[in-house]
Structures are given as structure tokens and as C-alpha cells.
Design a protein around this motif. Structure first.
Motif, PDB file in Angstrom:
ATOM      1  N   LEU A   3      41.112  33.233  36.801  1.00  0.00           N
ATOM      2  CA  LEU A   3      42.449  32.849  37.250  1.00  0.00           C
ATOM      3  C   LEU A   3      43.439  33.890  36.740  1.00  0.00           C
ATOM      4  O   LEU A   3      43.415  34.255  35.566  1.00  0.00           O
ATOM      5  N   LYS A   4      44.333  34.377  37.594  1.00  0.00           N
ATOM      6  CA  LYS A   4      45.245  35.457  37.242  1.00  0.00           C
ATOM      7  C   LYS A   4      46.578  34.910  36.713  1.00  0.00           C
ATOM      8  O   LYS A   4      47.087  33.896  37.178  1.00  0.00           O
ATOM      9  N   PRO A 100      44.688  41.293  47.857  1.00  0.00           N
ATOM     10  CA  PRO A 100      43.765  42.359  47.441  1.00  0.00           C
ATOM     11  C   PRO A 100      42.332  42.037  47.893  1.00  0.00           C
ATOM     12  O   PRO A 100      41.973  40.872  48.079  1.00  0.00           O
ATOM     13  N   ARG A 101      41.528  43.056  48.031  1.00  0.00           N
ATOM     14  CA  ARG A 101      40.152  42.898  48.515  1.00  0.00           C
ATOM     15  C   ARG A 101      39.283  42.096  47.551  1.00  0.00           C
ATOM     16  O   ARG A 101      38.317  41.462  47.963  1.00  0.00           O
ATOM     17  N   ASP A 102      39.621  42.078  46.277  1.00  0.00           N
ATOM     18  CA  ASP A 102      38.797  41.376  45.283  1.00  0.00           C
ATOM     19  C   ASP A 102      39.381  40.033  44.855  1.00  0.00           C
ATOM     20  O   ASP A 102      38.998  39.474  43.839  1.00  0.00           O
ATOM     21  N   THR A 103      40.316  39.502  45.657  1.00  0.00           N
ATOM     22  CA  THR A 103      41.046  38.304  45.240  1.00  0.00           C
ATOM     23  C   THR A 103      41.086  37.262  46.346  1.00  0.00           C
ATOM     24  O   THR A 103      41.276  37.577  47.510  1.00  0.00           O
ATOM     25  N   LEU A 104      40.922  35.996  45.946  1.00  0.00           N
ATOM     26  CA  LEU A 104      41.049  34.846  46.834  1.00  0.00           C
ATOM     27  C   LEU A 104      42.119  33.940  46.226  1.00  0.00           C
ATOM     28  O   LEU A 104      42.193  33.811  45.000  1.00  0.00           O
ATOM     29  N   THR A 123      44.759  26.384  53.840  1.00  0.00           N
ATOM     30  CA  THR A 123      43.411  26.908  53.621  1.00  0.00           C
ATOM     31  C   THR A 123      43.479  28.116  52.695  1.00  0.00           C
ATOM     32  O   THR A 123      44.542  28.717  52.522  1.00  0.00           O
ATOM     33  N   PRO A 124      42.352  28.494  52.061  1.00  0.00           N
ATOM     34  CA  PRO A 124      42.375  29.635  51.133  1.00  0.00           C
ATOM     35  C   PRO A 124      42.869  30.922  51.783  1.00  0.00           C
ATOM     36  O   PRO A 124      42.671  31.149  52.971  1.00  0.00           O
ATOM     37  N   PHE A 125      43.528  31.758  50.978  1.00  0.00           N
ATOM     38  CA  PHE A 125      43.962  33.084  51.405  1.00  0.00           C
ATOM     39  C   PHE A 125      42.793  34.008  51.077  1.00  0.00           C
ATOM     40  O   PHE A 125      42.522  34.283  49.911  1.00  0.00           O
ATOM     41  N   GLU A 126      42.102  34.470  52.081  1.00  0.00           N
ATOM     42  CA  GLU A 126      40.893  35.255  51.875  1.00  0.00           C
ATOM     43  C   GLU A 126      41.205  36.700  51.481  1.00  0.00           C
ATOM     44  O   GLU A 126      42.309  37.195  51.714  1.00  0.00           O
ATOM     45  N   PRO A 127      40.194  37.388  50.895  1.00  0.00           N
ATOM     46  CA  PRO A 127      40.385  38.792  50.531  1.00  0.00           C
ATOM     47  C   PRO A 127      40.843  39.630  51.731  1.00  0.00           C
ATOM     48  O   PRO A 127      40.267  39.535  52.815  1.00  0.00           O
ATOM     49  N   VAL A 156      50.467  28.604  44.639  1.00  0.00           N
ATOM     50  CA  VAL A 156      49.323  29.451  44.937  1.00  0.00           C
ATOM     51  C   VAL A 156      48.696  29.916  43.623  1.00  0.00           C
ATOM     52  O   VAL A 156      49.396  30.386  42.723  1.00  0.00           O
ATOM     53  N   LEU A 157      47.364  29.761  43.527  1.00  0.00           N
ATOM     54  CA  LEU A 157      46.598  30.230  42.377  1.00  0.00           C
ATOM     55  C   LEU A 157      45.714  31.385  42.844  1.00  0.00           C
ATOM     56  O   LEU A 157      45.065  31.284  43.884  1.00  0.00           O
ATOM     57  N   PHE A 158      45.682  32.467  42.076  1.00  0.00           N
ATOM     58  CA  PHE A 158      44.940  33.672  42.448  1.00  0.00           C
ATOM     59  C   PHE A 158      43.694  33.811  41.578  1.00  0.00           C
ATOM     60  O   PHE A 158      43.782  33.756  40.347  1.00  0.00           O
ATOM     61  N   PHE A 159      42.552  34.026  42.235  1.00  0.00           N
ATOM     62  CA  PHE A 159      41.283  34.203  41.538  1.00  0.00           C
ATOM     63  C   PHE A 159      40.703  35.562  41.910  1.00  0.00           C
ATOM     64  O   PHE A 159      40.477  35.839  43.090  1.00  0.00           O
ATOM     65  N   GLN A 160      40.463  36.374  40.873  1.00  0.00           N
ATOM     66  CA  GLN A 160      39.885  37.693  41.106  1.00  0.00           C
ATOM     67  C   GLN A 160      38.376  37.598  40.929  1.00  0.00           C
ATOM     68  O   GLN A 160      37.888  37.082  39.919  1.00  0.00           O
ATOM     69  N   GLY A 161      37.642  38.099  41.920  1.00  0.00           N
ATOM     70  CA  GLY A 161      36.192  38.028  41.894  1.00  0.00           C
ATOM     71  C   GLY A 161      35.575  38.936  40.843  1.00  0.00           C
ATOM     72  O   GLY A 161      36.191  39.903  40.395  1.00  0.00           O
ATOM     73  N   ASP A 162      34.341  38.619  40.455  1.00  0.00           N
ATOM     74  CA  ASP A 162      33.608  39.445  39.495  1.00  0.00           C
ATOM     75  C   ASP A 162      33.231  40.791  40.098  1.00  0.00           C
ATOM     76  O   ASP A 162      32.971  41.749  39.374  1.00  0.00           O
TER      77      ASP A 162
END
Length: 191
Positions: A3-4, A100-104, A123-127, A156-162
Motif C-alpha cells: 500500500l502506497k 503507473p504500469r506497476d500499480t493498481l 472498479t479497480p484502476f488497472e496498470p 483511492v488506495l494505491f498498491f504497487q506490485g512486486d
């Protein structure tokens, strides 16, 4: 996936234009709050609404949606839209997003509305999604409900992928990419 924080959200919004316009602080005196928070961003609803109606309407079909099913409301003068009892409206964010490409991102309704029986769904904001966000608003009460234009509606909550995804929303040419107003349901059609 992490979570960012407000630090990351601010940096991405000012340097990479992730959120425009971007509010660097929480605004909330005498209004429903919006702007940055500790681990999220409170988005605002615009002044254009589409309310579902049964006057002259057809069946609601996500594969073949008709404009006859909605009426357009401009709330810019009075500052709010009234959603009828047990009814549904669509709106859009004031903010334009460039993910960003690495974030949902995941969006949740604000408690101020939820405590009044107003449910917000997004709905989710996709990469690599880009555009305004279409907001779904349900009035679950037996009473008319005011939705205040240009004020907070959801967080809005931002999650950066591994790791970075192989195929993003932009790569897939997502059907809602670049949307600028309230966007009604649509499906991709083959030629």
C-alpha cells in the motif's frame, strides 16, 4: 504488493501527473473532504450526472445499453444532484488518472455517504489505465439523497506490485482507456 503512502502519491502526482488536478492536502471544512490522506487520495465527483429512469426506458443490458435508460443532470448551478429513492446514478471524477504500469488502485466509498445509505462503487484502476473515473452511486434508502458536486465521494488506495505486469490495460487496448466523461457500459466488438 504494498500500500502506497502520501509521500509516494504526492511524488507520482507532481512528477508523473498520476492525478490531475492534484490536491496536496486534505480539504474538508464545511464540505465532504477530498485530497491526499495518509495512505490514499479522496476523489471528487464532478457536476455531471446520469440518473437511471424507467420513463421510456428499455431493459438494462450491459451488451446493448440505451441512452433512454438515463437522464442527464447538470448540477453545476445548484451544487448537488438528487438521486431518487432506491435509485442509481453515474457520475465522473474531477480528477484525471494516469496509472503507473506497476500499480493498481482500489476505490472505496467515503463513510459520510455510506452512513446515509449511499453506496459508491468503482472498479479497480488497472496498470496504465488513463482517464476520468466513472463512478456508480446507489441510493439504497427510501428517501431522496443529495450528492454534492465538486466534493469528496470516495477514497483511492494505491498498491504497487512486486513486479511489473506483462500486459497492462493500455497494452490490451482497454475499452475505457482515455475516457473523459461519464462512460456508459460497452463491450468490445469484433469486426
Amino acid at each position: 504488493m504494498g500500500l502506497k503512502s502520501d509521500i509516494w502519491i504526492k511524488e507520482m502526482s507532481l512528477k508523473e501527473r498520476m492525478i490531475e488536478p492534484f490536491c496536496e492536502k486534505q480539504i474538508g471544512e464545511n464540505i465532504i473532504s477530498y485530497g491526499i490522506s495518509s495512505y490514499g487520495y479522496d476523489i471528487r465527483v464532478g457536476s455531471e450526472f446520469m440518473i437511471f429512469t424507467n420513463v421510456g426506458a428499455t431493459m438494462v443490458d450491459p451488451k446493448d445499453f440505451h441512452y433512454k435508460n438515463v437522464i442527464e443532470i447538470d448540477a453545476s448551478e445548484q451544487g448537488f444532484c438528487v438521486v431518487p429513492p432506491n435509485s442509481f446514478a453515474l457520475a465522473r471524477t474531477i480528477e484525471y488518472f494516469r496509472m503507473p504500469r506497476d500499480t493498481l488502485a482500489i476505490c472505496l466509498g467515503k463513510s459520510t455517504y455510506a452512513r446515509c445509505g449511499i453506496i459508491v462503487n468503482v472498479t479497480p484502476f488497472e496498470p496504465e489505465f488513463e482517464g476520468h473515473i466513472t463512478i456508480e452511486i446507489s441510493n439504497t434508502t427510501p428517501l431522496p439523497a443529495k450528492i454534492y458536486a465538486n466534493e469528496g465521494i470516495a477514497q483511492v488506495l494505491f498498491f504497487q506490485g512486486d513486479e511489473v505486469c506483462k500486459v497492462s490495460y493500455k497494452d490490451r487496448k482497454g475499452k475505457y482507456q482515455g475516457q473523459t466523461g461519464i462512460t456508459l457500459p460497452k463491450i468490445l466488438k469484433r469486426n
